[in-house]
Design a protein around this motif. Structure first.
Motif, PDB file in Angstrom:
ATOM      1  N   ASN A  27       0.811  -1.094  -0.066  1.00 57.27           N
ATOM      2  CA  ASN A  27      -0.102  -0.068  -0.065  1.00 57.27           C
ATOM      3  C   ASN A  27       1.013   1.308   0.222  1.00 57.27           C
ATOM      4  OD1 ASN A  27      -2.073  -1.518   0.287  1.00 57.27           O
ATOM      5  ND2 ASN A  27      -2.175  -1.398   2.494  1.00 57.27           N
ATOM      6  N   SER A  28       0.308   2.395  -0.618  1.00 62.06           N
ATOM      7  CA  SER A  28       1.007   3.586  -0.778  1.00 62.06           C
ATOM      8  C   SER A  28       0.202   4.719  -0.730  1.00 62.06           C
ATOM      9  CB  SER A  28       2.007   3.493  -1.685  1.00 62.06           C
ATOM     10  OG  SER A  28       2.853   4.880  -2.321  1.00 62.06           O
ATOM     11  N   ASN A  29       0.674   5.732  -0.497  1.00 63.08           N
ATOM     12  CA  ASN A  29       0.147   7.268  -0.731  1.00 63.08           C
ATOM     13  C   ASN A  29      -0.064   7.542  -2.102  1.00 63.08           C
ATOM     14  OD1 ASN A  29      -0.592   7.366   2.118  1.00 63.08           O
ATOM     15  ND2 ASN A  29       1.280   8.740   2.406  1.00 63.08           N
ATOM     16  N   TYR A  30       0.727   7.016  -2.878  1.00 67.60           N
ATOM     17  CA  TYR A  30       0.757   7.269  -4.550  1.00 67.60           C
ATOM     18  C   TYR A  30       0.685   5.950  -5.372  1.00 67.60           C
ATOM     19  CZ  TYR A  30       2.447  11.518  -1.999  1.00 67.60           C
ATOM     20  OH  TYR A  30       2.468  12.569  -1.364  1.00 67.60           O
ATOM     21  N   ILE A  31       0.368   6.316  -6.293  1.00 67.24           N
ATOM     22  CA  ILE A  31       0.236   5.132  -7.289  1.00 67.24           C
ATOM     23  C   ILE A  31       1.342   5.494  -8.367  1.00 67.24           C
ATOM     24  CG2 ILE A  31      -1.741   5.993  -8.598  1.00 67.24           C
ATOM     25  CD1 ILE A  31      -2.571   3.004  -9.201  1.00 67.24           C
ATOM     26  N   ASN A  32       2.570   5.045  -8.338  1.00 68.52           N
ATOM     27  CA  ASN A  32       3.324   5.468  -9.138  1.00 68.52           C
ATOM     28  C   ASN A  32       4.646   4.163  -9.262  1.00 68.52           C
ATOM     29  OD1 ASN A  32       4.948   5.168  -6.752  1.00 68.52           O
ATOM     30  ND2 ASN A  32       4.960   7.676  -6.448  1.00 68.52           N
ATOM     31  N   GLY A  60      -0.990   0.941 -16.900  1.00 71.61           N
ATOM     32  CA  GLY A  60      -1.102   2.059 -16.005  1.00 71.61           C
ATOM     33  C   GLY A  60       0.590   2.690 -16.064  1.00 71.61           C
ATOM     34  N   VAL A  61       0.640   4.098 -15.854  1.00 67.32           N
ATOM     35  CA  VAL A  61       1.923   4.692 -16.110  1.00 67.32           C
ATOM     36  C   VAL A  61       3.042   4.340 -15.170  1.00 67.32           C
ATOM     37  CG1 VAL A  61       1.048   7.041 -16.921  1.00 67.32           C
ATOM     38  CG2 VAL A  61       1.413   6.464 -14.461  1.00 67.32           C
ATOM     39  N   GLN A  62       2.589   3.498 -13.836  1.00 64.84           N
ATOM     40  CA  GLN A  62       3.565   2.953 -13.246  1.00 64.84           C
ATOM     41  C   GLN A  62       4.545   1.920 -13.515  1.00 64.84           C
ATOM     42  OE1 GLN A  62       0.306   3.166 -12.757  1.00 64.84           O
ATOM     43  NE2 GLN A  62      -0.461   1.230 -11.535  1.00 64.84           N
ATOM     44  N   PHE A  63       3.640   1.121 -14.645  1.00 66.28           N
ATOM     45  CA  PHE A  63       4.222  -0.186 -15.273  1.00 66.28           C
ATOM     46  C   PHE A  63       5.022   0.125 -16.499  1.00 66.28           C
ATOM     47  CE2 PHE A  63       0.446  -2.031 -12.967  1.00 66.28           C
ATOM     48  CZ  PHE A  63       1.111  -2.405 -11.726  1.00 66.28           C
ATOM     49  N   THR A  64       4.708   1.335 -17.190  1.00 61.63           N
ATOM     50  CA  THR A  64       5.226   1.714 -18.698  1.00 61.63           C
ATOM     51  C   THR A  64       6.176   2.710 -18.433  1.00 61.63           C
ATOM     52  OG1 THR A  64       3.617   3.560 -18.756  1.00 61.63           O
ATOM     53  CG2 THR A  64       2.977   1.095 -19.811  1.00 61.63           C
ATOM     54  N   SER A  65       6.356   3.299 -17.081  1.00 56.33           N
ATOM     55  CA  SER A  65       7.662   4.160 -17.079  1.00 56.33           C
ATOM     56  C   SER A  65       9.162   3.525 -17.412  1.00 56.33           C
ATOM     57  CB  SER A  65       7.569   4.533 -15.386  1.00 56.33           C
ATOM     58  OG  SER A  65       7.951   3.654 -14.802  1.00 56.33           O
ATOM     59  N   TRP A  66       9.623   4.477 -17.670  1.00 53.43           N
ATOM     60  CA  TRP A  66      11.215   4.201 -18.350  1.00 53.43           C
ATOM     61  C   TRP A  66      11.827   3.635 -17.034  1.00 53.43           C
ATOM     62  CZ3 TRP A  66      14.107   3.388 -22.353  1.00 53.43           C
ATOM     63  CH2 TRP A  66      15.231   3.166 -22.279  1.00 53.43           C
ATOM     64  N   ASP A  67      11.668   3.799 -15.835  1.00 57.87           N
ATOM     65  CA  ASP A  67      12.380   3.197 -14.708  1.00 57.87           C
ATOM     66  C   ASP A  67      11.695   2.010 -14.289  1.00 57.87           C
ATOM     67  OD1 ASP A  67      14.048   5.546 -14.083  1.00 57.87           O
ATOM     68  OD2 ASP A  67      12.785   6.095 -12.540  1.00 57.87           O
ATOM     69  N   PHE A  68      10.531   1.677 -14.530  1.00 58.61           N
ATOM     70  CA  PHE A  68       9.943   0.287 -14.344  1.00 58.61           C
ATOM     71  C   PHE A  68      10.397  -0.696 -15.207  1.00 58.61           C
ATOM     72  CE2 PHE A  68       6.729  -2.973 -14.268  1.00 58.61           C
ATOM     73  CZ  PHE A  68       6.822  -3.290 -12.618  1.00 58.61           C
ATOM     74  N   VAL A  69      10.317  -0.180 -16.670  1.00 53.48           N
ATOM     75  CA  VAL A  69      10.973  -1.004 -17.594  1.00 53.48           C
ATOM     76  C   VAL A  69      12.363  -1.428 -17.514  1.00 53.48           C
ATOM     77  CG1 VAL A  69      11.179  -1.329 -20.255  1.00 53.48           C
ATOM     78  CG2 VAL A  69       9.136   0.018 -19.294  1.00 53.48           C
TER      79      VAL A  69
END
Length: 147
Positions: A27-32, A60-69
């Motif tokens: 859980n988090s305060n942000y979905i990122n 979702g942007v959290q899964f498509t972000s450069w850092d996650f990729v």
């Protein structure tokens, strides 16, 4: 998710499609991206199959972000994503969140973030070890894993 004194709390969960067990839930305060990486890191620390891992998610942007990729590439994880607007592509995860909301979130009041986080851990334990799944011929995920 709403908590007293907090606008929203977001959840990121990874399940194993073999037995529908929850491998990691944060859980988090942000979905990122940080939430996605923290959840995937927890999953990697739990799982012992280093080869051939595939992570299926929505777009979702959290899964498509450069850092996650790049995190996935570094850990040799193949990413797979649902088509935009097609929730059937991610049906097992959608089913988990339906159960999460109906059997857990809507039934309790959370006085603090710490309470929500602790109760989420307890819910995951219940989900993995006590709740039978029709997908597993009515065995719990942990029972199905042993068969």
């Amino acid at each position: 998710m709403r908590v007293s004194g907090c606008k929203f709390r977001y959840n990121c969960t990874i399940i194993d499609l073999y037995d529908r067990s929850v491998v990691a839930s944060v859980n988090s305060n942000y979905i990122n991206t940080d939430l996605a990486i923290e959840t995937l890191t927890m999953a990697l620390n739990q799982e012992h199959n280093p080869k051939g891992r595939i992570l299926h998610s929505d777009q979702g942007v959290q899964f498509t972000s450069w850092d996650f990729v790049m995190f996935c590439k570094k850990h040799e994880i193949t990413q797979s994503m649902s088509k935009a607007g097609c929730l059937y592509d991610n049906a097992p995860m959608e089913r988990f969140y339906n159960t999460f909301k109906s059997c857990f979130y809507y039934r309790f009041t959370f006085e603090s973030i710490e309470m929500l986080d602790e109760m989420t851990k307890r819910y995951v334990n219940w989900y993995n070890y006590i709740r039978p799944h029709s997908y597993n011929n009515y065995l719990t995920p942990m029972e199905a894993r042993l068969n």
